[in-house]
Design a protein around this motif. Structure first.
Motif, PDB file in Angstrom:
ATOM      1  N   VAL A 180       0.833  -1.191   0.000  1.00  0.00           N
ATOM      2  CA  VAL A 180       0.000   0.000   0.000  1.00  0.00           C
ATOM      3  C   VAL A 180       0.877   1.254   0.000  1.00  0.00           C
ATOM      4  CG1 VAL A 180      -1.712   1.313   1.318  1.00  0.00           C
ATOM      5  CG2 VAL A 180      -1.872  -1.180   1.182  1.00  0.00           C
ATOM      6  N   LYS A 181       0.567   2.193  -0.876  1.00  0.00           N
ATOM      7  CA  LYS A 181       1.279   3.467  -0.903  1.00  0.00           C
ATOM      8  C   LYS A 181       0.684   4.459   0.090  1.00  0.00           C
ATOM      9  CE  LYS A 181       2.920   5.074  -4.703  1.00  0.00           C
ATOM     10  NZ  LYS A 181       3.124   5.621  -6.054  1.00  0.00           N
ATOM     11  N   SER A 182      -0.654   4.429   0.255  1.00  0.00           N
ATOM     12  CA  SER A 182      -1.272   5.357   1.201  1.00  0.00           C
ATOM     13  C   SER A 182      -2.669   4.893   1.589  1.00  0.00           C
ATOM     14  CB  SER A 182      -1.344   6.777   0.610  1.00  0.00           C
ATOM     15  OG  SER A 182      -2.246   6.817  -0.472  1.00  0.00           O
ATOM     16  N   LEU A 183      -3.046   5.275   2.810  1.00  0.00           N
ATOM     17  CA  LEU A 183      -4.411   5.170   3.295  1.00  0.00           C
ATOM     18  C   LEU A 183      -4.888   6.583   3.609  1.00  0.00           C
ATOM     19  CD1 LEU A 183      -4.153   2.175   5.824  1.00  0.00           C
ATOM     20  CD2 LEU A 183      -5.419   2.163   3.673  1.00  0.00           C
ATOM     21  N   THR A 184      -6.077   6.929   3.177  1.00  0.00           N
ATOM     22  CA  THR A 184      -6.604   8.260   3.451  1.00  0.00           C
ATOM     23  C   THR A 184      -8.005   8.156   4.031  1.00  0.00           C
ATOM     24  OG1 THR A 184      -7.432   8.463   1.184  1.00  0.00           O
ATOM     25  CG2 THR A 184      -5.245   9.364   1.652  1.00  0.00           C
ATOM     26  N   GLU A 185      -8.342   9.167   4.817  1.00  0.00           N
ATOM     27  CA  GLU A 185      -9.663   9.241   5.449  1.00  0.00           C
ATOM     28  C   GLU A 185     -10.102  10.698   5.500  1.00  0.00           C
ATOM     29  OE1 GLU A 185     -11.741   8.359   9.817  1.00  0.00           O
ATOM     30  OE2 GLU A 185      -9.709   7.638   9.376  1.00  0.00           O
ATOM     31  N   CYS A 186     -11.372  10.945   5.201  1.00  0.00           N
ATOM     32  CA  CYS A 186     -11.898  12.307   5.292  1.00  0.00           C
ATOM     33  C   CYS A 186     -13.206  12.295   6.075  1.00  0.00           C
ATOM     34  CB  CYS A 186     -12.096  12.910   3.906  1.00  0.00           C
ATOM     35  SG  CYS A 186     -13.244  12.012   2.851  1.00  0.00           S
TER      36      CYS A 186
END
Length: 263
Positions: free
Chosen positions: A133-139
């Motif tokens: 995984v390169k990134s996990l994002t949350e908004c």
């Protein structure tokens, strides 16, 4: 429960330290409308339930570790408040509406040959599956109602010093979403399944106790400006985020205050 009790005590504390004054020496107007904008800096840790292969003990939000994980969480707010002055005790009470947005990103350590981390997304008997995984994002975007009390202990010419305590509760959750960016695009068809496995149910309601100290600038019958430093604030609700556990929030806020005519 202890946080709620502490919040209530601190919310009413300004009234216990304020002192009376004559109506001819009011430190602020009776009624006003404020428009505010600010930035939030949540502090906390990546959730231990998130099955990243590395040890998470020292991976703090907004800090870089010596390993291969970094994360950042930041937020902003926009709002409008009606404020009613209580000149007899040098205080005011205000309420209104506020838009709050908080975003989180977790990245693999960026280097020439490594810009990812391993995330375990399935474990059945002897079959364990990892994704690179390169990134996990949350908004998180929500609308809340604040209730604030200010006390004005000092005033010199056109400058007033104040302290504030407040409670905030969300009434509308516009968006609460998580996303994942894989190192290999061939994993994209499994995105929804993997996100479902790693992001369990969370609380959509959001409530905080917060406080600040600040300055109000301007003549009392004219346009005023306030700047305030948000002291460490605490969530009164739990499990509000998919990937992080927030310990406290801090930040700063600017406001423009318009006088309203009193009856």
């Amino acid at each position: 429960m202890n946080k709620i009790i502490i919040g209530i005590i601190l919310l009413v504390f300004p009234f216990t330290v304020a002192w009376p004054q004559s109506d001819n020496d009011k430190p602020f107007r009776r009624q006003s409308l404020s428009f505010e904008a600010g930035f939030l800096y949540p502090q906390g840790t990546i959730k231990e339930s998130l099955s990243i292969r590395q040890n998470l003990s020292y991976y703090y939000v907004n800090r870089h570790s010596d390993g291969s994980i970094s994360s950042s969480t930041s937020g902003m707010l926009l709002g409008a408040r009606y404020e009613y002055g209580l000149p007899g005790i040098r205080s005011s009470i205000s309420t209104g509406v506020r838009f709050v947005g908080i975003n989180t990103e977790i990245n693999g350590y960026a280097s020439a040959n490594s810009d990812f981390f391993y995330l375990r997304y399935s474990m059945e008997e002897n079959d364990t599956k990892f994704a690179r995984v390169k990134s996990l994002t949350e908004c998180n975007y929500l609308l809340s109602i604040p209730l604030e009390i200010r006390v004005y202990p000092l005033r010199y010419k056109n400058i007033s010093l104040f302290a504030m305590a407040g409670l905030e509760y969300s009434v509308i959750c516009f968006k609460k979403a998580a996303d994942i960016t894989f190192r290999e695009e061939t994993m994209n068809p499994q995105k929804d399944v993997i996100l479902g496995n790693i992001s369990g149910p969370v609380n959509r309601n959001f409530s905080t106790f917060y406080s600040s100290i600040g300055l109000k600038l301007g003549k009392e019958d004219k346009l005023n400006y306030t700047i305030e430093l948000m002291l460490p604030s605490f969530l009164l609700t739990e499990n509000n985020f998919y990937f992080i556990d927030i310990d406290y929030l801090e930040g700063f806020r600017f406001s423009v205050q318009l006088p309203l005519k009193s009856n």
